[in-house]
Design an enzyme around this catalytic site. Sequence first.
Site, PDB file in Angstrom:
ATOM      1  N   ALA A 111       0.620  -1.368  -0.120  1.00  9.22           N
ATOM      2  CA  ALA A 111      -0.001   0.320   0.103  1.00  9.22           C
ATOM      3  C   ALA A 111       0.920   1.730  -0.151  1.00  9.22           C
ATOM      4  CB  ALA A 111      -1.322   0.276   0.994  1.00  9.22           C
ATOM      5  N   PHE A 112       0.395   2.038  -0.343  1.00 10.05           N
ATOM      6  CA  PHE A 112       0.961   3.616  -0.467  1.00 10.05           C
ATOM      7  C   PHE A 112       1.877   4.255   0.978  1.00 10.05           C
ATOM      8  CE2 PHE A 112      -0.323   7.497   1.025  1.00 10.05           C
ATOM      9  CZ  PHE A 112      -1.483   6.978   1.202  1.00 10.05           C
ATOM     10  N   LYS A 113       0.933   3.888   1.908  1.00  8.17           N
ATOM     11  CA  LYS A 113       1.664   4.195   3.012  1.00  8.17           C
ATOM     12  C   LYS A 113       3.268   3.838   3.273  1.00  8.17           C
ATOM     13  CE  LYS A 113      -2.850   4.758   5.370  1.00  8.17           C
ATOM     14  NZ  LYS A 113      -3.303   4.678   4.525  1.00  8.17           N
ATOM     15  N   ASP A 114       3.750   2.623   2.777  1.00  3.14           N
ATOM     16  CA  ASP A 114       5.205   2.321   2.501  1.00  3.14           C
ATOM     17  C   ASP A 114       6.440   3.167   2.288  1.00  3.14           C
ATOM     18  OD1 ASP A 114       4.814   0.157   3.160  1.00  3.14           O
ATOM     19  OD2 ASP A 114       4.677  -0.927   1.578  1.00  3.14           O
ATOM     20  N   MET A 117       6.377   5.710   5.080  1.00  4.34           N
ATOM     21  CA  MET A 117       6.536   4.904   6.834  1.00  4.34           C
ATOM     22  C   MET A 117       7.957   5.091   6.401  1.00  4.34           C
ATOM     23  SD  MET A 117       4.953   5.293   8.714  1.00  4.34           S
ATOM     24  CE  MET A 117       3.055   4.427   9.263  1.00  4.34           C
TER      25      MET A 117
END
Length: 471
Positions: A111-114, A117
């Site tokens: 997911a794009f949160k990587d 993060m």
Amino acid sequence: MQYLSTRGHPERRRFCEILLEGLAPDGGLYLPEHYPKIDAAQLAKWRGLSYAELAFEVLSLYIDDIPAADLKAICAKTYTEEVFGTPDIVPLRELEDGVYIEALSNGPTLAFKDMAMQLLGNLFEYELGRRGEQLNILGATSGDTGSAAEYAMRGKKGVRVFMTSPDGRMSPFQQAQMFSLQDENIHNIAVAGVFDDCQDIVKAVSNDLAFKRKYKIGTVNSINWARLLAQVVYYFAGYFQATATNDKPVSFTVPSGNFGNVCAGHVARMMGLPIRTLVVATNENDVLDEFFRTGVYRVRSAADTHETSSPSMDISKASNFERFIFDLVGRDAAKSRGLFEGELGRTGQFDLSSDPVFAKAASEFGFASSRSTHADRLATIRDTDKRFATLIDTHTADGLKAAREHLVPGVPMIVLETALPIKFAETIVEALGHEPDRPARFQGIEELPKRVVKLPADVEAVKAYIAKHCD
Ligand SMILES: *Cc1c(COP(=O)(O)O)cnc(C)c1O
């Protein structure tokens, strides 16, 4: 670069001071004092850079309290083919004439949160090491955020993660992603309750200032400025891939929840990246779509927040929205405070429909919006599979549907792909009748040993667990 609060607190902070913090002392969000401007010559220089080099260029405009060589090394270590699966990091593909998908979800948790993060993990390790300090991150997750945080912080020196999640309520794949991590510094806590119970526990622990100080409790939530800043980079990277020269505008469509992702697009646009329109795509939880259509920002109650098949966009209020409103009202902190602390605090909503600034959201800041339903998602996933032999996830489907409602001939439209379909397999099966492909590294993940403790939905139980595991 100095940072200020959207609610007017007189103090100014620097990047590394706000890196490990949440809200400003007055309850506002941090923003840079100004947005550095990028001209065409600068854009031309950036066009040929690798993603890690581009990240360094963008970040160094906002970070002046980390030596350049160190920041460069952090970017180089973060944005690698090994971590993100491709040398382009965020490859762009053309779906149909003028409509592109920018892949932001090839990182460790799909997911794009990587994207943000992973950088945060390396920045935390660097800064904590420099200070000789430790941090215990306490979070609540219903899926994407928790796993992205854990994969970013696993094995990092000076950091522990305590991640609460509602027991049995995440998808089997999401549970397996998190619970299969065997790292000493990662603690999964399955709470007997729902997501709101987890959030309430995190809030209660954070409000116990003595406990918070003693156990050095921190968070990695979406209002963290470093996360938002990391996301600015892929707007530039998408732009360069969709255009051959620096004089043509493009538009972006962003599947949105807490307004972090699209707020990064707003920052890129304020810096001078030629973005025509920023389309905010929502699902049935349409707080943001309602605002951009009507000028009324009306926070929903928990009972009024729908559980949808694009669950990472199921929000009742958009925690980053205050950043944009602060810019929209001409950076008038008293006005911004009046809206968020005053009106919103008193009545659960504010209304800019008869304020002349509202029109500027579209005319000056380039915002537009659309909303989708479960039926729209199924139809978009089917259509994309059938006509383009391309499988997209439910959030990206919300984006693609919205994008088509805002196409302008000659202006490339870039839809941000925020997750891979395997994370939301149930809806893919509903749409197509078969399971999505699974990347090789996730084969059999559900069968791996799980590292998780079950606790009651009780603040004291969570505190006791944290105290026992911090020495
Ligand atoms: C978090 C998330 C979103 C929403 O992003 P915001 O920055 O909160 O607006 C959209 N799609 C996916 C898959 C997510 O994980």
